[in-house]
Design a protein around this motif. Sequence first.
Motif, PDB file in Angstrom:
ATOM      1  N   LEU A 122      -7.496   3.392  -6.947  1.00  0.00           N
ATOM      2  CA  LEU A 122      -7.256   2.942  -5.566  1.00  0.00           C
ATOM      3  C   LEU A 122      -8.215   3.677  -4.638  1.00  0.00           C
ATOM      4  O   LEU A 122      -8.564   4.834  -4.882  1.00  0.00           O
TER       5      LEU A 122
ATOM      6  N   TYR B  88       0.673   4.003  -3.009  1.00  0.00           N
ATOM      7  CA  TYR B  88       0.190   5.367  -2.799  1.00  0.00           C
ATOM      8  C   TYR B  88       1.293   6.424  -2.869  1.00  0.00           C
ATOM      9  O   TYR B  88       1.002   7.580  -3.116  1.00  0.00           O
ATOM     10  N   ARG B  89       2.539   6.032  -2.642  1.00  0.00           N
ATOM     11  CA  ARG B  89       3.607   7.047  -2.571  1.00  0.00           C
ATOM     12  C   ARG B  89       4.698   6.852  -3.608  1.00  0.00           C
ATOM     13  O   ARG B  89       5.738   7.481  -3.502  1.00  0.00           O
TER      14      ARG B  89
ATOM     15  N   ALA C  97       0.836  -1.213   0.000  1.00  0.00           N
ATOM     16  CA  ALA C  97       0.000   0.000   0.000  1.00  0.00           C
ATOM     17  C   ALA C  97       0.867   1.258   0.000  1.00  0.00           C
ATOM     18  O   ALA C  97       0.576   2.220  -0.724  1.00  0.00           O
TER      19      ALA C  97
ATOM     20  N   MET D 217      -7.117   7.651   0.358  1.00  0.00           N
ATOM     21  CA  MET D 217      -6.352   7.469   1.606  1.00  0.00           C
ATOM     22  C   MET D 217      -7.223   7.733   2.829  1.00  0.00           C
ATOM     23  O   MET D 217      -7.035   7.130   3.873  1.00  0.00           O
TER      24      MET D 217
END
Length: 194
Positions: free
Chosen positions: A168, A104-105, A100, A171
């Motif tokens: 996705l 995301y990063r 994850a 967050m």
Amino acid sequence: MQEPENTTEMKRVLEAALLTCSEPLSLDDMLKLFAGRMERATLRMLLDELRADWQTGTLELVQVASGWRFQARAEYAPFIARLTPDRPQRYSRALMETLAIIAYRQPVTRGDIEEVRGVMVNPNIMRQLLERHWIDVVGQREVPGRPSLYATTRTFLDDFNLRTLSELPAMDDFQHPELQLDLQPHTPESPSMN
């Protein structure tokens, strides 16, 4: 069989190809079926029609990063899983957290992952993610030691039934424990024809 002459025949050719291929088919792959006699817009129209035709069936036509594929609807997964006596592969919480963070990063280094997680990254987790082809080394950060930069792959997107990273979950969804995120990998034991 001779070349298809109308859209009904073309749709049948597409359906046969999608049902029998073990991997998702890209638009370019599907165009090869018709020896250059079809426009991309027509192909997209036929895919939309196929998707609508299968809307009430046990299979669904889905688009993932690598292309299009048929797969069993999610509600049939428990039944299909009975066909494989082996237990589906389970992934540790640490592996899924690491994945994850990368998703995301990205691109990130192991140091970036460790900073977010607050613990050292087990080398076996990175090895598993690389072997599963969910991540890949995409470069090195221009700092002393030149650590590897990791990012997700098309296989990651395909296995999680995503077309792009923008699909996705947000967050913010991770901040609320009452929300149960259903982001599970698409494995041979999960509902799929391929």
